[in-house]
Design a protein around this motif. Structure first.
Motif, PDB file in Angstrom:
ATOM      1  N   ILE A 147      10.085  20.054  -9.501  1.00 25.19           N
ATOM      2  CA  ILE A 147       9.751  19.709  -8.520  1.00 25.19           C
ATOM      3  C   ILE A 147       8.879  20.310  -8.430  1.00 25.19           C
ATOM      4  CG2 ILE A 147      10.441  19.618  -6.247  1.00 25.19           C
ATOM      5  CD1 ILE A 147      12.697  18.136  -8.239  1.00 25.19           C
ATOM      6  N   ILE A 148       7.770  19.392  -7.320  1.00 23.50           N
ATOM      7  CA  ILE A 148       5.997  19.601  -7.604  1.00 23.50           C
ATOM      8  C   ILE A 148       5.953  19.431  -5.988  1.00 23.50           C
ATOM      9  CG2 ILE A 148       5.604  18.951  -9.498  1.00 23.50           C
ATOM     10  CD1 ILE A 148       4.248  16.615  -8.537  1.00 23.50           C
ATOM     11  N   GLN A 149       5.271  19.969  -5.524  1.00 28.26           N
ATOM     12  CA  GLN A 149       4.473  19.749  -3.776  1.00 28.26           C
ATOM     13  C   GLN A 149       3.452  19.388  -4.660  1.00 28.26           C
ATOM     14  OE1 GLN A 149       2.578  23.100  -2.173  1.00 28.26           O
ATOM     15  NE2 GLN A 149       4.293  23.155  -0.442  1.00 28.26           N
ATOM     16  N   VAL A 150       2.753  18.404  -3.091  1.00 25.07           N
ATOM     17  CA  VAL A 150       1.456  17.779  -3.592  1.00 25.07           C
ATOM     18  C   VAL A 150       0.588  17.218  -2.486  1.00 25.07           C
ATOM     19  CG1 VAL A 150       2.254  16.406  -5.691  1.00 25.07           C
ATOM     20  CG2 VAL A 150       2.494  14.987  -3.397  1.00 25.07           C
ATOM     21  N   GLN A 151      -0.634  17.005  -1.962  1.00 23.23           N
ATOM     22  CA  GLN A 151      -1.198  16.482  -1.213  1.00 23.23           C
ATOM     23  C   GLN A 151      -1.602  14.840  -1.387  1.00 23.23           C
ATOM     24  OE1 GLN A 151      -1.960  18.315   1.677  1.00 23.23           O
ATOM     25  NE2 GLN A 151      -3.251  17.220   2.530  1.00 23.23           N
ATOM     26  N   ILE A 152      -1.133  14.328  -0.553  1.00 23.34           N
ATOM     27  CA  ILE A 152      -1.455  12.899  -1.117  1.00 23.34           C
ATOM     28  C   ILE A 152      -2.733  12.959  -0.671  1.00 23.34           C
ATOM     29  CG2 ILE A 152      -0.999  10.957  -0.426  1.00 23.34           C
ATOM     30  CD1 ILE A 152       1.899  11.359   0.110  1.00 23.34           C
ATOM     31  N   LEU A 153      -3.996  12.041  -0.913  1.00 30.21           N
ATOM     32  CA  LEU A 153      -4.916  11.773  -0.831  1.00 30.21           C
ATOM     33  C   LEU A 153      -5.598  11.652   0.876  1.00 30.21           C
ATOM     34  CD1 LEU A 153      -7.309  10.557  -3.993  1.00 30.21           C
ATOM     35  CD2 LEU A 153      -6.196  12.892  -3.258  1.00 30.21           C
ATOM     36  N   ALA A 154      -4.438  10.658   1.406  1.00 26.65           N
ATOM     37  CA  ALA A 154      -4.700  10.689   2.873  1.00 26.65           C
ATOM     38  C   ALA A 154      -4.866  11.909   3.583  1.00 26.65           C
ATOM     39  CB  ALA A 154      -3.711   9.354   3.202  1.00 26.65           C
ATOM     40  N   GLY A 155      -4.801  12.838   2.692  1.00 24.33           N
ATOM     41  CA  GLY A 155      -4.367  13.896   3.895  1.00 24.33           C
ATOM     42  C   GLY A 155      -2.852  14.460   4.171  1.00 24.33           C
ATOM     43  N   GLU A 156      -2.194  14.364   3.150  1.00 19.44           N
ATOM     44  CA  GLU A 156      -0.209  13.645   3.711  1.00 19.44           C
ATOM     45  C   GLU A 156       0.461  14.962   2.698  1.00 19.44           C
ATOM     46  OE1 GLU A 156       3.621  11.532   3.952  1.00 19.44           O
ATOM     47  OE2 GLU A 156       1.201  10.597   3.656  1.00 19.44           O
ATOM     48  N   PRO A 157       0.483  15.865   3.454  1.00 15.40           N
ATOM     49  CA  PRO A 157       1.242  17.052   2.497  1.00 15.40           C
ATOM     50  C   PRO A 157       3.013  16.291   1.805  1.00 15.40           C
ATOM     51  CG  PRO A 157       1.716  17.616   4.781  1.00 15.40           C
ATOM     52  CD  PRO A 157       0.549  16.661   4.987  1.00 15.40           C
ATOM     53  N   LYS A 158       3.688  16.626   0.810  1.00 17.51           N
ATOM     54  CA  LYS A 158       4.304  16.198   0.628  1.00 17.51           C
ATOM     55  C   LYS A 158       5.553  16.979  -0.842  1.00 17.51           C
ATOM     56  CE  LYS A 158       7.633  12.589   0.656  1.00 17.51           C
ATOM     57  NZ  LYS A 158       7.904  12.293   1.473  1.00 17.51           N
ATOM     58  N   ASP A 159       6.493  17.560  -0.535  1.00 16.74           N
ATOM     59  CA  ASP A 159       7.426  18.102  -1.271  1.00 16.74           C
ATOM     60  C   ASP A 159       8.544  17.869  -1.803  1.00 16.74           C
ATOM     61  OD1 ASP A 159       6.030  20.674  -0.187  1.00 16.74           O
ATOM     62  OD2 ASP A 159       7.035  21.290   1.760  1.00 16.74           O
ATOM     63  N   GLY A 160       8.878  18.735  -2.399  1.00 14.14           N
ATOM     64  CA  GLY A 160       9.595  17.840  -2.995  1.00 14.14           C
ATOM     65  C   GLY A 160      10.282  16.258  -3.873  1.00 14.14           C
ATOM     66  N   VAL A 161       9.426  16.075  -4.629  1.00 15.66           N
ATOM     67  CA  VAL A 161       8.567  15.357  -5.238  1.00 15.66           C
ATOM     68  C   VAL A 161       9.486  15.467  -6.785  1.00 15.66           C
ATOM     69  CG1 VAL A 161       6.804  13.544  -6.152  1.00 15.66           C
ATOM     70  CG2 VAL A 161       6.852  15.069  -3.544  1.00 15.66           C
ATOM     71  N   GLU A 162       9.637  14.670  -7.248  1.00 15.16           N
ATOM     72  CA  GLU A 162      10.404  15.041  -8.575  1.00 15.16           C
ATOM     73  C   GLU A 162       8.911  14.407  -9.558  1.00 15.16           C
ATOM     74  OE1 GLU A 162      15.359  14.189  -8.414  1.00 15.16           O
ATOM     75  OE2 GLU A 162      14.037  12.398  -7.820  1.00 15.16           O
ATOM     76  N   GLY A 185       0.558  -1.838   0.217  1.00 18.41           N
ATOM     77  CA  GLY A 185      -0.183  -0.171  -0.329  1.00 18.41           C
ATOM     78  C   GLY A 185       0.945   1.256  -0.225  1.00 18.41           C
ATOM     79  N   ASN A 186       2.277   1.362   0.889  1.00 23.69           N
ATOM     80  CA  ASN A 186       3.093   2.346   0.859  1.00 23.69           C
ATOM     81  C   ASN A 186       4.199   2.772  -0.579  1.00 23.69           C
ATOM     82  OD1 ASN A 186       2.362   3.444   2.896  1.00 23.69           O
ATOM     83  ND2 ASN A 186       3.843   2.377   3.985  1.00 23.69           N
ATOM     84  N   LEU A 187       3.319   1.466  -1.492  1.00 23.18           N
ATOM     85  CA  LEU A 187       4.482   2.257  -3.313  1.00 23.18           C
ATOM     86  C   LEU A 187       3.460   3.231  -3.622  1.00 23.18           C
ATOM     87  CD1 LEU A 187       5.359  -1.915  -3.859  1.00 23.18           C
ATOM     88  CD2 LEU A 187       6.745  -0.278  -2.968  1.00 23.18           C
ATOM     89  N   LEU A 188       2.933   2.845  -4.207  1.00 24.37           N
ATOM     90  CA  LEU A 188       1.791   3.457  -4.733  1.00 24.37           C
ATOM     91  C   LEU A 188       0.610   4.849  -4.037  1.00 24.37           C
ATOM     92  CD1 LEU A 188       0.948   1.669  -7.830  1.00 24.37           C
ATOM     93  CD2 LEU A 188       3.149   3.599  -7.969  1.00 24.37           C
ATOM     94  N   ALA A 189       0.949   5.764  -4.508  1.00 28.43           N
ATOM     95  CA  ALA A 189      -0.527   7.383  -4.163  1.00 28.43           C
ATOM     96  C   ALA A 189      -1.128   8.029  -4.858  1.00 28.43           C
ATOM     97  CB  ALA A 189       0.189   7.368  -2.957  1.00 28.43           C
ATOM     98  N   ARG A 190      -2.135   8.278  -4.791  1.00 23.09           N
ATOM     99  CA  ARG A 190      -2.821   9.232  -5.535  1.00 23.09           C
ATOM    100  C   ARG A 190      -2.491  10.418  -4.892  1.00 23.09           C
ATOM    101  NH1 ARG A 190      -7.970   7.653  -8.826  1.00 23.09           N
ATOM    102  NH2 ARG A 190      -8.250   9.864  -9.483  1.00 23.09           N
ATOM    103  N   ALA A 191      -2.679  11.300  -5.440  1.00 31.13           N
ATOM    104  CA  ALA A 191      -2.492  12.560  -4.964  1.00 31.13           C
ATOM    105  C   ALA A 191      -3.244  14.202  -5.679  1.00 31.13           C
ATOM    106  CB  ALA A 191      -0.871  12.960  -4.407  1.00 31.13           C
TER     107      ALA A 191
END
Length: 168
Positions: free
Chosen positions: A34-49, A16-22
């Motif tokens: 480099i993108i910033q996203v909000q993972i659908l579980a409510g988790e922000p993520k910076d520095g995504v290539e 389950g931790n291998l893939l996520a929608r954001a």
């Protein structure tokens, strides 16, 4: 029985931790975006290539969707595998057709039947040393040169700057 359940739960979490929608929240333009996203579980993520196919690139708008992959199954190193934006995706394509588009409706469509459509509200600009238009089924070769025998239709104001040659 309990150790097997624990192992099964651990494996399921790892997969389950291998893939996520954001959802995209910001883009930083570099050689590799480099993108910033909000993972659908409510988790922000910076520095995504963001990995893109060679020869194609775009700067998606906030609200576009991404699929993230996590290297090694841990959340510390995410890469965006693909982005899409269902708000602007054309829905008039037939099976086998391809489109490059943006949020304003500007698009280039490779249609079935050997047709290409270019749609732009404001301007289509071509910068090159020479433009050659040939109607493929109407080309006549004489003395090593291709001569256009097909039709060219121009609608609207036609402006020429420089020399204009006709009937050479």
């Amino acid at each position: 029985m309990r150790p097997l359940k624990k192992l099964g739960d651990k494996v399921a979490r790892g997969i389950g931790n291998l893939l996520a929608r954001a959802v995209l929240t910001a883009v930083q333009q570099n050689k590799l975006q480099i993108i910033q996203v909000q993972i659908l579980a409510g988790e922000p993520k910076d520095g995504v290539e963001l990995f893109e196919p060679y020869g194609f690139s775009g700067a998606a708008l906030p609200g576009a969707e991404s699929v993230l992959g996590f290297i090694g199954g841990g959340r510390s190193h995410a890469i965006a595998l693909v982005q899409t934006d269902r708000r602007y995706r054309p829905t008039d394509l037939q099976p086998g057709e391809v489109v490059v588009f943006n949020h304003e409706g500007t698009r280039v469509v490779l249609r079935n039947g050997h047709k290409v459509e270019v749609e732009a509200q404001a301007e289509v600009k071509v910068t090159t040393a020479k433009v050659t238009v040939l109607a493929a089924d109407q080309v006549h070769i004489t003395t090593g040169k291709a001569v256009l025998l097909g039709d060219l239709e121009v609608t609207g104001i036609t402006k020429f700057t420089g020399q204009v040659w006709a009937n050479n």
